[in-house]
Enzyme design. Structure first.
Site, PDB file in Angstrom:
ATOM      1  N   GLY A  12       1.697  -7.127  -4.577  1.00 22.06           N
ATOM      2  CA  GLY A  12       1.618  -7.155  -3.120  1.00 22.06           C
ATOM      3  C   GLY A  12       1.313  -5.801  -2.538  1.00 22.06           C
ATOM      4  O   GLY A  12       1.437  -4.777  -3.205  1.00 22.06           O
ATOM      5  N   GLU A  13       0.881  -5.832  -1.287  1.00 23.96           N
ATOM      6  CA  GLU A  13       0.720  -4.596  -0.542  1.00 23.96           C
ATOM      7  C   GLU A  13       1.599  -4.765   0.673  1.00 23.96           C
ATOM      8  O   GLU A  13       1.238  -5.459   1.615  1.00 23.96           O
ATOM      9  CB  GLU A  13      -0.745  -4.399  -0.144  1.00 23.96           C
ATOM     10  CG  GLU A  13      -1.646  -4.411  -1.357  1.00 23.96           C
ATOM     11  CD  GLU A  13      -2.960  -3.686  -1.130  1.00 23.96           C
ATOM     12  OE1 GLU A  13      -3.088  -3.002  -0.113  1.00 23.96           O
ATOM     13  OE2 GLU A  13      -3.834  -3.805  -1.990  1.00 23.96           O
ATOM     14  N   GLY A  14       2.784  -4.187   0.611  1.00 18.43           N
ATOM     15  CA  GLY A  14       3.758  -4.401   1.666  1.00 18.43           C
ATOM     16  C   GLY A  14       3.567  -3.435   2.812  1.00 18.43           C
ATOM     17  O   GLY A  14       2.579  -2.713   2.895  1.00 18.43           O
ATOM     18  N   THR A  15       4.537  -3.430   3.684  1.00 20.43           N
ATOM     19  CA  THR A  15       4.501  -2.559   4.849  1.00 20.43           C
ATOM     20  C   THR A  15       4.458  -1.100   4.427  1.00 20.43           C
ATOM     21  O   THR A  15       3.867  -0.269   5.095  1.00 20.43           O
ATOM     22  CB  THR A  15       5.760  -2.816   5.703  1.00 20.43           C
ATOM     23  OG1 THR A  15       5.865  -4.215   5.938  1.00 20.43           O
ATOM     24  CG2 THR A  15       5.675  -2.114   7.039  1.00 20.43           C
ATOM     25  N   TYR A  16       5.106  -0.790   3.316  1.00 16.59           N
ATOM     26  CA  TYR A  16       5.291   0.623   2.965  1.00 16.59           C
ATOM     27  C   TYR A  16       4.416   1.102   1.821  1.00 16.59           C
ATOM     28  O   TYR A  16       4.446   2.261   1.467  1.00 16.59           O
ATOM     29  CB  TYR A  16       6.766   0.870   2.611  1.00 16.59           C
ATOM     30  CG  TYR A  16       7.654   0.401   3.711  1.00 16.59           C
ATOM     31  CD1 TYR A  16       7.702   1.101   4.912  1.00 16.59           C
ATOM     32  CD2 TYR A  16       8.396  -0.762   3.593  1.00 16.59           C
ATOM     33  CE1 TYR A  16       8.473   0.658   5.955  1.00 16.59           C
ATOM     34  CE2 TYR A  16       9.175  -1.212   4.638  1.00 16.59           C
ATOM     35  CZ  TYR A  16       9.207  -0.499   5.817  1.00 16.59           C
ATOM     36  OH  TYR A  16       9.961  -0.941   6.857  1.00 16.59           O
ATOM     37  N   GLY A  17       3.670   0.214   1.198  1.00 12.51           N
ATOM     38  CA  GLY A  17       2.860   0.657   0.074  1.00 12.51           C
ATOM     39  C   GLY A  17       2.580  -0.472  -0.891  1.00 12.51           C
ATOM     40  O   GLY A  17       2.805  -1.635  -0.583  1.00 12.51           O
ATOM     41  N   VAL A  19       3.053  -2.730  -4.287  1.00 10.15           N
ATOM     42  CA  VAL A  19       4.142  -3.169  -5.158  1.00 10.15           C
ATOM     43  C   VAL A  19       3.552  -3.720  -6.454  1.00 10.15           C
ATOM     44  O   VAL A  19       2.626  -4.539  -6.425  1.00 10.15           O
ATOM     45  CB  VAL A  19       4.987  -4.279  -4.490  1.00 10.15           C
ATOM     46  CG1 VAL A  19       6.251  -4.530  -5.299  1.00 10.15           C
ATOM     47  CG2 VAL A  19       5.331  -3.908  -3.055  1.00 10.15           C
ATOM     48  N   LYS A  34       7.692  -0.054  -6.448  1.00 12.68           N
ATOM     49  CA  LYS A  34       7.099   0.095  -5.120  1.00 12.68           C
ATOM     50  C   LYS A  34       6.658   1.531  -4.922  1.00 12.68           C
ATOM     51  O   LYS A  34       7.483   2.440  -4.948  1.00 12.68           O
ATOM     52  CB  LYS A  34       8.144  -0.310  -4.080  1.00 12.68           C
ATOM     53  CG  LYS A  34       7.613  -0.422  -2.694  1.00 12.68           C
ATOM     54  CD  LYS A  34       8.602  -1.163  -1.801  1.00 12.68           C
ATOM     55  CE  LYS A  34       8.752  -2.625  -2.170  1.00 12.68           C
ATOM     56  NZ  LYS A  34       9.339  -3.433  -1.129  1.00 12.68           N
ATOM     57  N   ASP A 130      12.382  -4.841  10.005  1.00 13.67           N
ATOM     58  CA  ASP A 130      11.116  -5.513   9.668  1.00 13.67           C
ATOM     59  C   ASP A 130      11.399  -6.787   8.872  1.00 13.67           C
ATOM     60  O   ASP A 130      10.720  -7.089   7.904  1.00 13.67           O
ATOM     61  CB  ASP A 130      10.224  -4.549   8.869  1.00 13.67           C
ATOM     62  CG  ASP A 130       8.788  -5.073   8.715  1.00 13.67           C
ATOM     63  OD1 ASP A 130       8.317  -5.794   9.618  1.00 13.67           O
ATOM     64  OD2 ASP A 130       8.151  -4.769   7.694  1.00 13.67           O
TER      65      ASP A 130
END
Length: 296
Positions: A12-17, A19, A34, A130
Site C-alpha cells: 500500500g501507499e498510505g498517508t505517510y509513505g 508500506v 512502513k 486520520d
C-alpha cells in the site's frame, strides 16, 4: 535495510509513505514495513518526530497494531509493525462482492474494540486524526486492530497521500472542515461513528468529494448547525451565513436495526466537540451491555 528485511511485496501507499510486506531475515517473521515519507529528506528527521514515534512503541494493547521497531538510517525512517493481511475497507468490499451483510455481532464487537483502542490512546493523550476503514485491520478471527495511531502528530498529516491521492474527507469532523485550528480526541470519536455507520449501511455515511460537499452531506442528515446548537460555530473561518438550512433527519429512519446503536452514534456525532461522547463513556453505553470489557 536489505540486510535485516527481505521486501516481499508493496501492500500500500498510505498517508505517510509506502508500506511493504517483508520478512525479517533472522527470525523469518512476516512484518509490515512502513517507510515514512519526510517532507525534506535532506534535513534529517526532526528530534520531535523521533520522540513522538518512540512514544508509540509504548502502546501495547490487543486492539492496536504493535510497533515493534523503529529503524533510522541515511535520513530514512522505517517503522516495523506486526503484519495483518486484511483491512476493514477490503473486508467490507469482500462482503459486498459476495452479497452479504455484516452480522450484528461483528458490528458490536468491532465498535467495542474500536472504542477500546481509542480510549487506550486518548488516555495517554495520543490522538489518531486520520481514522478510516483502511487503517482498521481485521485479523482471521474478525478482531480488529488500529494502525497508524499517533502518526498524525508525529509525522504531520499531509493533504495528499504518498501518491497524489487526496486524503479522504469522509471521516473528517465538521470542526476541521469549518477551519477550526484547535481540536482534541473528539475528532477520532466523530470518525469512529462514521466508520460504525458505514459497517451497518455497507456504504460510506458521508461520501463527500470536496470540503463543501462533505459539509453539506453532514448538514443534510444532522441539520445545519448554528450558534444555538453549537456555541460559536458561526465564527469559525469556513462558516458562511449563506449555508442552506437543513433540518435534522431522524437517524432511526436510516439505521433500522438496534435503537441502542442509533443512540450511541447520535451521541458520537454531536456537532459540538465538547458535547460529543468520549470513547470512555461510549464503552459504558447500553449498546455494549453484557459484553465483557476488553483488557490490555
Amino acid at each position: 535495510m536489505t540486510e535485516s528485511f527481505q521486501k516481499l511485496e508493496k501492500i500500500g501507499e498510505g498517508t505517510y509513505g509506502v508500506v511493504y510486506k517483508a520478512r525479517e531475515r533472522n527470525t523469518n517473521r512476516v512484518v509490515a514495513l512502513k517507510k515514512i515519507r519526510l517532507e525534506n529528506e535532506n534535513e534529517g528527521i526532526p528530534a520531535t518526530t523521533i520522540r513522538e514515534i518512540l512514544l508509540l512503541k509504548n502502546l501495547k494493547h490487543s486492539t492496536i497494531v504493535e510497533l515493534s521497531d523503529v529503524i533510522y538510517n541515511n535520513n530514512k525512517m522505517y517503522l516495523v509493525f506486526e503484519y495483518v493481511e486484511l483491512d476493514l475497507r477490503r473486508y467490507l468490499d469482500r462482503m459486498s462482492d459476495e452479497g452479504r451483510l455484516v452480522e450484528e455481532g461483528f458490528v458490536r464487537k468491532m465498535s467495542q474494540q474500536l472504542l477500546t483502542a481509542m480510549e487506550y490512546c486518548h488516555s495517554r493523550n495520543i490522538f489518531h486524526r486520520d481514522l478510516k476503514p483502511q487503517n482498521i485491520l481485521v485479523d482471521p478471527k474478525e478482531n480488529i486492530k488500529l494502525a497508524d495511531f499517533g502518526l498524525g502528530r508525529a509525522a504531520g498529516i499531509p493533504l495528499r497521500t504518498y501518491t497524489t491521492e487526496v486524503v479522504t474527507l469522509w471521516y473528517r469532523p465538521p470542526e476541521l472542515l469549518l477551519g477550526c485550528k484547535y481540536y482534541d480526541a473528539s475528532v477520532d470519536v466523530w470518525s469512529a461513528a462514521c466508520i460504525m455507520a458505514e459497517v451497518v449501511l455497507m456504504r460510506p455515511f458521508f461520501p463527500g468529494d470536496s470540503e463543501i460537499d462533505q459539509l453539506f452531506r453532514i448538514f443534510k442528515v444532522l441539520g445545519t448547525p448554528n450558534n444555538s446548537r453549537w456555541s460559536n460555530v458561526e465564527n469559525f473561518p469556513n462558516y458562511k451565513v449563506e449555508f442552506p438550512v437543513w433540518d435534522p433527519v431522524d437517524l432511526k429512519t436510516i439505521f433500522r436495526g438496534d435503537p441502542d446503536f442509533v443512540d450511541l452514534i447520535s451521541k458520537m456525532l454531536e456537532y459540538d466537540p465538547k458535547m460529543r461522547m468520549t470513547a470512555k463513556n461510549g464503552l459504558s453505553h447500553k449498546y455494549f451491555e453484557g459484553m465483557p470489557l476488553i483488557m490490555e
